[in-house]
Design an enzyme around this catalytic site. Structure first.
Site, PDB file in Angstrom:
ATOM      1  N   SER A  31      20.376  13.249  -4.582  1.00  0.00           N
ATOM      2  CA  SER A  31      21.083  12.222  -3.825  1.00  0.00           C
ATOM      3  C   SER A  31      22.393  12.838  -3.366  1.00  0.00           C
ATOM      4  CB  SER A  31      21.284  10.970  -4.685  1.00  0.00           C
ATOM      5  OG  SER A  31      21.843   9.918  -3.919  1.00  0.00           O
ATOM      6  N   HIS A  60      17.825  10.808  -1.259  1.00  0.00           N
ATOM      7  CA  HIS A  60      18.170   9.474  -0.786  1.00  0.00           C
ATOM      8  C   HIS A  60      18.871   9.587   0.567  1.00  0.00           C
ATOM      9  CE1 HIS A  60      18.350   7.905  -5.213  1.00  0.00           C
ATOM     10  NE2 HIS A  60      17.122   8.146  -4.797  1.00  0.00           N
ATOM     11  N   ASP A 152      17.516   7.564 -10.684  1.00  0.00           N
ATOM     12  CA  ASP A 152      16.226   7.837 -10.048  1.00  0.00           C
ATOM     13  C   ASP A 152      15.716   9.216 -10.473  1.00  0.00           C
ATOM     14  OD1 ASP A 152      13.995   7.510  -8.479  1.00  0.00           O
ATOM     15  OD2 ASP A 152      15.025   7.848  -6.572  1.00  0.00           O
TER      16      ASP A 152
END
Length: 208
Positions: A31, A60, A152
């Site tokens: 991310s 992301h 995540d």
């Protein structure tokens, strides 16, 4: 009509019985701060020879923002870098990038785009890809969690380890954002906690 250039091969010898490719597929979840980590990782891959590994970068991304990841990453590797499309056949010495506004899964060596899944405000694209990687690749699955905030990837890496796969987390002191690596490490299932520069050596040892 002619088959699409990346239509899946029906050669029964191309996959193991569970649909795993005969070469390693490495899922990399990232991310915030992930691009710098991935560039460092690529710089540490041997530039003068093929590695025989496919890489899938699940980062992301804002769904309404045009991604420049393919162009940015291509500058750092002689591998072919492509944005994943639905039905893309995974090949060794290629890097595939998740497109904005989608989740990504793999089955029988083929990438598939999915509508995004989320819990509250949290994207779960990395978990979703890792889960599909574990199902298809089994002990051949390799998951790497790089820089990012949140958790995540931690659920998906459990599935990879349950199948006997390899899990690596970026060392928090080398990450711009420690949240995702620390969450992965907290599972107690990570095989190596190392900097992106040290990851390729472990992957090549696994692939040999």
């Amino acid at each position: 009509s002619a088959a699409a250039p990346d239509a899946v091969s029906q050669d029964d010898e191309a996959f193991t019985p569970r649909g795993a490719t005969l070469f390693p597929v490495v899922g990399i979840g990232a991310s915030a701060g992930g691009l710098a980590a991935f560039e460092t990782f690529l710089a540490a891959l041997a530039p003068d020879r093929d590695c025989g590994i496919a890489f899938v970068l699940v980062q992301h991304l804002a769904p309404d923002h045009k991604s420049m990841l393919v162009e940015l990453i291509q500058r750092h590797t002689r591998m072919t870098v492509l944005e994943a499309r639905d039905g893309t056949v995974v090949k060794p010495d290629h890097t595939y990038i998740i497109p904005p506004g989608h989740d990504l899964t793999i089955a029988n060596g083929t990438l598939h785009l999915q509508a995004p899944e989320a819990t509250g405000n949290h994207r779960l694209a990395i978990d979703r890809f890792f889960l599909s990687l574990a199902i298809t690749q089994g002990e051949r699955a390799i998951g790497i969690v790089m820089s990012g905030s949140g958790s995540d990837g931690s659920h998906g890496l459990r599935a990879i380890k349950a199948e006997g796969g390899l899990v690596i987390a970026q060392s928090p002191d080398s990450a711009q954002y420690e949240g995702m690596p620390r969450s992965a490490i907290a599972t107690g299932l990570v095989d190596y906690v190392i900097s992106p520069a040290d990851m390729p050596a472990h992957l090549m040892a696994r692939a040999s």
